[in-house]
Design a protein around this motif. Structure first.
Motif, mmCIF file in Angstrom:
data_model
loop_
_atom_site.group_PDB
_atom_site.id
_atom_site.type_symbol
_atom_site.label_atom_id
_atom_site.label_comp_id
_atom_site.label_asym_id
_atom_site.label_seq_id
_atom_site.Cartn_x
_atom_site.Cartn_y
_atom_site.Cartn_z
ATOM 1 N N VAL A 1 31.522 31.704 48.075
ATOM 2 C CA VAL A 1 31.288 33.135 47.876
ATOM 3 C C VAL A 1 32.354 33.997 48.544
ATOM 4 C CG1 VAL A 1 29.695 34.988 48.538
ATOM 5 C CG2 VAL A 1 28.801 32.913 47.494
ATOM 6 N N GLU A 2 32.778 33.608 49.760
ATOM 7 C CA GLU A 2 33.717 34.457 50.510
ATOM 8 C C GLU A 2 35.181 34.073 50.308
ATOM 9 O OE1 GLU A 2 31.712 35.973 54.400
ATOM 10 O OE2 GLU A 2 31.010 33.924 54.105
ATOM 11 N N ASN A 3 35.442 33.182 49.350
ATOM 12 C CA ASN A 3 36.819 32.768 49.063
ATOM 13 C C ASN A 3 37.364 33.623 47.918
ATOM 14 O OD1 ASN A 3 39.177 31.476 48.245
ATOM 15 N ND2 ASN A 3 38.375 29.433 48.680
ATOM 16 N N LEU A 4 38.416 34.414 48.202
ATOM 17 C CA LEU A 4 38.956 35.335 47.187
ATOM 18 C C LEU A 4 39.526 34.620 45.963
ATOM 19 C CD1 LEU A 4 40.641 38.164 49.288
ATOM 20 C CD2 LEU A 4 38.773 38.416 47.673
ATOM 21 N N ASN A 5 39.868 33.339 46.110
ATOM 22 C CA ASN A 5 40.354 32.580 44.956
ATOM 23 C C ASN A 5 39.212 32.240 44.007
ATOM 24 O OD1 ASN A 5 43.035 32.468 45.903
ATOM 25 N ND2 ASN A 5 42.488 30.790 47.293
ATOM 26 N N HIS A 6 37.970 32.310 44.509
ATOM 27 C CA HIS A 6 36.806 31.953 43.696
ATOM 28 C C HIS A 6 36.116 33.183 43.103
ATOM 29 C CE1 HIS A 6 36.221 27.735 45.702
ATOM 30 N NE2 HIS A 6 37.481 28.018 45.431
ATOM 31 N N CYS A 7 35.991 34.259 43.888
ATOM 32 C CA CYS A 7 35.372 35.499 43.379
ATOM 33 C C CYS A 7 35.737 36.674 44.285
ATOM 34 C CB CYS A 7 33.857 35.350 43.261
ATOM 35 S SG CYS A 7 32.958 35.541 44.816
ATOM 36 N N GLU A 8 35.321 37.879 43.888
ATOM 37 C CA GLU A 8 35.724 39.094 44.612
ATOM 38 C C GLU A 8 34.628 39.623 45.534
ATOM 39 O OE1 GLU A 8 36.712 41.473 41.278
ATOM 40 O OE2 GLU A 8 38.662 40.546 40.979
ATOM 41 N N PHE A 9 33.732 38.735 45.936
ATOM 42 C CA PHE A 9 32.630 39.163 46.802
ATOM 43 C C PHE A 9 33.155 39.767 48.112
ATOM 44 C CE2 PHE A 9 30.021 38.257 50.508
ATOM 45 C CZ PHE A 9 28.883 38.977 50.193
ATOM 46 N N ALA A 10 34.152 39.105 48.716
ATOM 47 C CA ALA A 10 34.700 39.581 50.001
ATOM 48 C C ALA A 10 35.294 40.987 49.845
ATOM 49 C CB ALA A 10 35.748 38.613 50.523
ATOM 50 N N LEU A 11 35.921 41.265 48.690
ATOM 51 C CA LEU A 11 36.489 42.599 48.427
ATOM 52 C C LEU A 11 35.379 43.642 48.351
ATOM 53 C CD1 LEU A 11 39.208 41.967 45.657
ATOM 54 C CD2 LEU A 11 39.601 42.499 48.057
ATOM 55 N N LEU A 12 34.276 43.283 47.659
ATOM 56 C CA LEU A 12 33.149 44.213 47.531
ATOM 57 C C LEU A 12 32.546 44.511 48.896
ATOM 58 C CD1 LEU A 12 30.956 45.741 45.848
ATOM 59 C CD2 LEU A 12 29.692 43.596 45.770
ATOM 60 N N ARG A 13 32.332 43.470 49.714
ATOM 61 C CA ARG A 13 31.725 43.679 51.031
ATOM 62 C C ARG A 13 32.622 44.552 51.911
ATOM 63 N NH1 ARG A 13 30.969 38.515 54.082
ATOM 64 N NH2 ARG A 13 33.185 38.844 54.389
ATOM 65 N N ASP A 14 33.927 44.261 51.910
ATOM 66 C CA ASP A 14 34.861 45.070 52.712
ATOM 67 C C ASP A 14 34.841 46.526 52.250
ATOM 68 O OD1 ASP A 14 35.479 42.812 54.058
ATOM 69 O OD2 ASP A 14 37.552 42.653 53.395
#
Length: 350
Positions: free
Chosen positions: A289-302
């Motif tokens: 979930v928190e890997n930017l190569n897999h999805c943009e979840f980390a971008l949304l949370r930030d």
């Protein structure tokens, strides 16, 4: 012999009446650079620390609403965002059980503490949006709920004896979940965002993004952005509210590259290369979930928590709430309508 002193008195009187020639104003010297070390230390740099202490004592409020079809993982994503069971949590419910289906608009409050900072988080869960056979005007209950919170705040604000700190239940952010079809937005999605983008900060999110290939995801994101633009739908951060060039540059990048965020949410942890990570297990591996190569979840949370949380609150108060407030007061001749209770009190006083 007497004329002399009389003349001298007259001359003296005349000299008093004649104005003295004005001196030319002194041209001020060009200011020299002020040397702080010469003036000594004042202490204005402690203002930020004073503000920090005050806010730390009172804590923060943040109210986030999730809207979208059933089965898109709305509750799971909010739990993942705040790394806590904050959505529809019940005392008997644990991670292994399936999250119950939402049947009504429900606000669940939690207090989250991190590094001494307390935040009262309220998650507003909505029933599956557009799940019915007849979906005509199905955004109305959600719009009604948002406006009711503005009304509640307004009533508290216009009271003669106001509370020192008005409880804030206004919706600061609405995550709108888009189904990962890869085609285009449903007319219903467009109708909802068109109606509600005027009253709340909408952040579009493509749910369950792991169901699309990277190429499909990129194309779908571009298509969604184009459709929103063509239909004149302004999502957060709105262009008109950029305060300066720095804001504009940062927000343009988000609007043109990140939006809508293609995300994957998960409550479950897995072991990957000796590390515990939040992820989804598939036959071909684990989607982190928190890997930017897999999805943009980390971008949304930030974006929602680390960079724009305060701005989401300010836009809600200064733009959306102010618009509602101005309209309400204008419709009632500058005063909020008297409730039955206050009318009775007024009559008894007479």
């Amino acid at each position: 012999p007497r004329a002399g002193p009389v003349e001298s008195k007259n001359e003296a009187a005349m000299s008093e009446l004649v104005p003295e020639p004005r001196q030319k104003p002194v041209v001020p010297m060009k200011p020299m650079g002020i040397n702080a070390s010469l003036l000594g230390y004042i202490g204005i740099d402690t203002i930020i620390e004073q503000m920090r202490k005050k806010t730390m004592k009172t804590g923060f409020d943040f109210n986030i609403m999730v809207v979208g079809q059933s089965g898109l993982g709305k509750s799971t994503l909010v739990n993942t965002l705040f790394k806590s069971q904050v959505s529809r949590k019940s005392s008997g419910w644990n991670r292994e059980e399936k999250i119950p289906k939402t049947v009504e608009i429900k606000a669940i409050g939690h207090v989250i503490e991190e590094g001494g900072v307390k935040m009262k988080l309220t998650v507003i869960d909505t029933p599956g949006f557009g799940d019915q056979i007849n979906n005509e005007n199905c955004w109305e209950p959600i719009e009604k709920y948002i406006n009711e919170q503005y009304e509640k705040f307004l009533k508290e604000e216009v009271n003669i004896a106001r509370k020192k700190r008005i409880p804030d239940t206004r919706v600061h952010c609405c995550l709108y979940f888009i189904s990962p079809t890869g085609h285009s937005l449903r007319p219903l999605d467009l109708e909802f965002m068109k109606h509600l983008s005027k009253v709340v900060n909408i952040i579009p999110v493509i749910a369950k993004a792991d169901t699309m290939t990277l190429e499909e995801k990129t194309e779908f994101k571009q298509r969604v952005r184009k459709e929103l633009e063509v239909n004149g739908i302004e999502f957060y951060p709105q262009k008109e509210f950029d305060e300066d060039l720095e804001d504009k540059t940062e927000n343009d990048k988000i609007r043109q590259e990140s939006m809508p965020f293609a995300v994957v949410g998960s409550d479950k942890e897995y072991q990957v290369n000796g590390k515990r990570v939040l992820g989804r297990k598939t036959p071909w591996g684990i989607i982190e979930v928190e890997n930017l190569n897999h999805c943009e979840f980390a971008l949304l949370r930030d974006f929602v928590i680390r960079t724009h949380l305060q701005d989401l609150k300010e836009v809600t108060h200064n733009i959306h709430y102010e618009t509602y407030r101005a309209k309400r007061l204008n419709d009632n001749g500058g005063l909020p309508p008297m409730t039955v209770e206050t009318e009775e009190n007024h009559e008894s006083n007479l």
